[in-house]
Design a protein around this motif. Structure first.
Motif, short mmCIF file in Angstrom:
data_model
loop_
_atom_site.label_atom_id
_atom_site.label_comp_id
_atom_site.label_asym_id
_atom_site.label_seq_id
_atom_site.Cartn_x
_atom_site.Cartn_y
_atom_site.Cartn_z
N ARG A 134 -36.48 -31.41 -48.52
CA ARG A 134 -37.71 -32.20 -48.66
C ARG A 134 -38.01 -33.06 -47.43
NH1 ARG A 134 -36.87 -33.53 -55.09
NH2 ARG A 134 -36.45 -31.35 -55.54
N THR A 135 -36.97 -33.41 -46.68
CA THR A 135 -37.25 -34.12 -45.41
C THR A 135 -38.02 -33.20 -44.47
OG1 THR A 135 -34.92 -34.64 -45.66
CG2 THR A 135 -36.08 -35.74 -43.89
N MET A 136 -37.70 -31.90 -44.53
CA MET A 136 -38.43 -30.95 -43.69
C MET A 136 -39.90 -30.91 -44.09
SD MET A 136 -38.26 -26.86 -43.36
CE MET A 136 -39.55 -26.81 -44.60
N ALA A 137 -40.16 -30.95 -45.40
CA ALA A 137 -41.55 -30.96 -45.87
C ALA A 137 -42.26 -32.20 -45.34
CB ALA A 137 -41.58 -30.93 -47.39
N ALA A 138 -41.56 -33.34 -45.35
CA ALA A 138 -42.16 -34.57 -44.82
C ALA A 138 -42.43 -34.42 -43.32
CB ALA A 138 -41.23 -35.76 -45.09
N GLY A 139 -41.52 -33.81 -42.60
CA GLY A 139 -41.70 -33.59 -41.16
C GLY A 139 -42.92 -32.72 -40.88
N ILE A 140 -43.12 -31.70 -41.71
CA ILE A 140 -44.28 -30.82 -41.52
C ILE A 140 -45.57 -31.59 -41.83
CG2 ILE A 140 -45.44 -28.74 -42.37
CD1 ILE A 140 -42.67 -27.48 -42.69
N LYS A 170 -51.47 -22.10 -43.06
CA LYS A 170 -52.52 -23.14 -43.07
C LYS A 170 -52.88 -23.60 -41.66
CE LYS A 170 -53.60 -24.36 -47.35
NZ LYS A 170 -54.91 -23.90 -47.81
N GLY A 171 -52.19 -23.08 -40.67
CA GLY A 171 -52.51 -23.46 -39.29
C GLY A 171 -51.78 -24.70 -38.79
N ILE A 172 -50.83 -25.20 -39.56
CA ILE A 172 -50.04 -26.35 -39.09
C ILE A 172 -49.13 -25.88 -37.97
CG2 ILE A 172 -48.36 -28.12 -39.77
CD1 ILE A 172 -49.56 -27.98 -42.59
N LYS A 173 -48.99 -26.73 -36.95
CA LYS A 173 -48.24 -26.32 -35.76
C LYS A 173 -46.74 -26.53 -35.97
CE LYS A 173 -52.06 -27.65 -32.74
NZ LYS A 173 -52.77 -28.91 -32.99
N VAL A 174 -46.14 -25.61 -36.70
CA VAL A 174 -44.70 -25.71 -36.95
C VAL A 174 -44.02 -24.42 -36.52
CG1 VAL A 174 -45.04 -25.02 -39.38
CG2 VAL A 174 -42.92 -26.16 -38.71
N THR A 175 -42.89 -24.59 -35.84
CA THR A 175 -42.04 -23.45 -35.48
C THR A 175 -40.63 -23.75 -35.99
OG1 THR A 175 -41.62 -24.45 -33.32
CG2 THR A 175 -43.37 -22.79 -33.42
N CYS A 176 -39.78 -22.73 -36.00
CA CYS A 176 -38.42 -22.98 -36.51
C CYS A 176 -37.40 -22.05 -35.87
CB CYS A 176 -38.39 -22.82 -38.03
SG CYS A 176 -38.64 -21.12 -38.57
N GLU A 177 -36.16 -22.44 -36.03
CA GLU A 177 -35.04 -21.63 -35.52
C GLU A 177 -34.05 -21.40 -36.65
OE1 GLU A 177 -33.74 -24.60 -32.65
OE2 GLU A 177 -32.12 -25.24 -34.00
N VAL A 178 -33.26 -20.34 -36.50
CA VAL A 178 -32.17 -20.09 -37.45
C VAL A 178 -30.89 -19.84 -36.65
CG1 VAL A 178 -32.50 -17.58 -37.66
CG2 VAL A 178 -31.52 -18.84 -39.56
#
Ligand code: DOR
Ligand code: ZN
Length: 351
Positions: A134-140, A170-178
Motif C-alpha cells: 500500500r505504500t507503493m500505491a501511495a507513491g504512485i 491511466k497514463g501515470i508516469k510510473v516505471t518499475c524493476e524486478v
C-alpha cells in the motif's frame, strides 16, 4: 558466443562508506564486471547515509579511487534535506526515498515528509521509491499528484504488478524493476536456505506472486539486482540483516530463463540496457560489450565470486550461459574469470 551490450544495474548496495567489510567500490565493481554489468547505480543507505554534499563527496571520492566499472551514486531523502538536494541532483544518479523500513537509517514514515521532496527535486531527475504494497500505491498517487515520474524499486507482489499495470494504463508516469530473487525464489520452496539467508526486503513472495510477475513481464521495465551484500557470519547470526548479493548471478539466471523459453534475449537487452538508460537518463557506453557463451553449463558457487560477502542464495544452482569477456570503453575489463580493469578506471557518468 553471443555479444550483448554492457548491462546496467540500477540498484546496487556498494557499502562504502562505512561497511567495507561487506563490500566496497572495488569489490562491488569487480562483481559487476564478472557478471557482465558495466554500469551500476549505487544506493545511499551507507554509513553515514549519502544525504548531503559532504557525504556525496565521500562516496564519490571512494568511487573515483576504486571503481572498475562506470557508476553514479543516489542521494537519500531524509526528514530535513529536501531544500539542499535540488542543488546536488545533477551530481547524483537520482533521489532514493525509503518509504518502508529496511536496512539502514534512511526512512520517511510520514507522508508530509514525502511532499517537499516531490515538490522540490528537479523533475528531470529520477525519483526511486522503496515502497511495498500500500505504500507503493501511495507513491504512485504522489506521481500523479505532482505529475512527475517515479520508479518503483524491487516489486515482488502480484498486487504491486497489477496496480502498476493499471496506473500505466491511466497514463501515470510510473516505471518499475524486478530482482532475480523475486523471480526465481519464493517463500514456499526454500530448500537449503536457512532462516537468516532468506531475509530480504521486500520479502520473497508466494508462488502466486512469482507467477504473476512472470505473467506480467511486459509491465516490468527493468531488471535490477538489489545487490545487498552482508557477510555469512551476519546472515547466520541471531539478528540477520536483510539482503542478497546478486551482481554475479543476474545474467546467468536470465540466460538460463532464455534457454528455457521463459524470456527472450530481447527482454534482457530491453530491461537491462535500453529501459534503464531511458528511465535514469544514462549515457551510452561506447565500445562496450559482453561476450557470453550461451552453451556453457555450470554451477553457481560463492567461492567463485568477487563479492566480499562470501555467499549466494543460488549456491549449487545449475545455470546455462557464462560471461567470458567484458569490454568497457574499448578495454578488456574481464576475461575468463579474471578482472583486468584497474581500480579507478570506472567513470562517474554524472560528472
Ligand atoms: O534486503 C534489503 N537489503 N532490502 C533493502 O531495501 C536494503 C538492502 C540492504 O541495504 O541491505
Ligand atoms: Zn536496495
Amino acid at each position: 558466443m553471443i555479444k550483448l551490450p554492457g548491462l546496467i544495474d540500477p540498484h546496487v548496495h556498494v557499502r562504502e562508506p562505512g561497511q567495507t567489510h561487506k563490500e566496497d567500490w572495488d569489490s562491488a565493481t569487480q562483481a559487476a564486471l564478472s557478471g557482465g554489468v558495466t554500469m551500476i547505480l549505487a544506493m545511499p543507505n551507507t554509513k553515514p547515509p549519502i544525504f548531503d554534499a559532504s557525504t556525496l563527496d565521500i562516496a564519490l571520492d571512494a568511487a573515483k579511487q576504486k571503481a572498475r566499472c562506470d557508476y553514479a551514486q543516489f542521494i537519500g531523502a531524509g526528514p530535513d534535506n529536501a531544500d539542499i538536494l535540488p542543488n546536488l541532483a545533477s551530481k547524483a544518479a537520482g533521489l532514493k526515498m525509503y518509504l518502508d523500513s529496511t536496512f539502514g537509517e534512511l526512512r520517511l514514515d510520514d507522508m508530509t515528509l514525502w511532499m517537499p521532496h516531490f515538490e522540490k527535486f528537479p523533475k528531470g531527475y529520477p525519483i526511486v521509491l522503496h515502497s511495498e504494497s500500500r505504500t507503493m500505491a501511495a507513491g504512485i498517487l504522489f506521481a500523479a499528484l505532482y505529475d512527475r515520474p517515479v520508479h518503483i524499486a524491487h516489486i515482488s507482489l502480484k498486487e504491486e504488478v497489477l496496480l502498476i499495470k493499471a496506473a500505466k494504463e491511466k497514463g501515470i508516469k510510473v516505471t518499475c524493476e524486478v530482482c532475480p530473487h523475486h523471480l526465481f525464489l519464493n517463500n514456499e520452496d526454500l530448500t537449503g536456505l536457512t532462516y537468516g539467508r532468506r531475509e530480504v526486503r521486500p520479502q520473497l513472495g508466494t508462488k502466486e506472486d512469482v507467477d504473476s510477475l512472470w505473467k506480467n513481464m511486459d509491465v516490468i521495465d527493468c531488471f535490477a539486482t538489489d545487490h545487498a551484500p552482508h557477510t555469512l557470519t551476519e546472515k547466520d547470526s541471531d539478528n540477520p540483516p536483510p539482503g542478497f548479493p546478486g551482481l554475479e548471478t543476474l545474467l546467468p539466471l536470465l540466460l538460463t530463463a532464455v534457454d528455457q523459453g521463459q524470456l527472450t534475449m530481447d527482454d534482457i537487452i530491453q530491461k537491462s540496457v535500453i529501459n534503464p538508460r531511458e528511465i535514469f537518463h544514462l549515457p551510452e557506453q561506447p565500445e562496450t560489450w559482453v561476450e557470453v557463451d550461451e552453451h556453457a553449463e555450470y554451477e553457481i558457487h560463492a567461492a567463485d565470486q568477487f563479492t566480499r560477502c562470501g555467499w549466494t542464495p543460488f549456491e549449487g544452482w545449475k545455470v546455462k550461459g557464462k560471461v567470458r569477456k567484458v569490454v568497457l570503453r574499448g578495454k578488456t575489463a574481464f576475461e575468463d574469470g579474471k578482472i583486468l580493469a584497474e581500480p579507478g578506471s570506472g567513470e562517474n557518468i554524472r560528472k
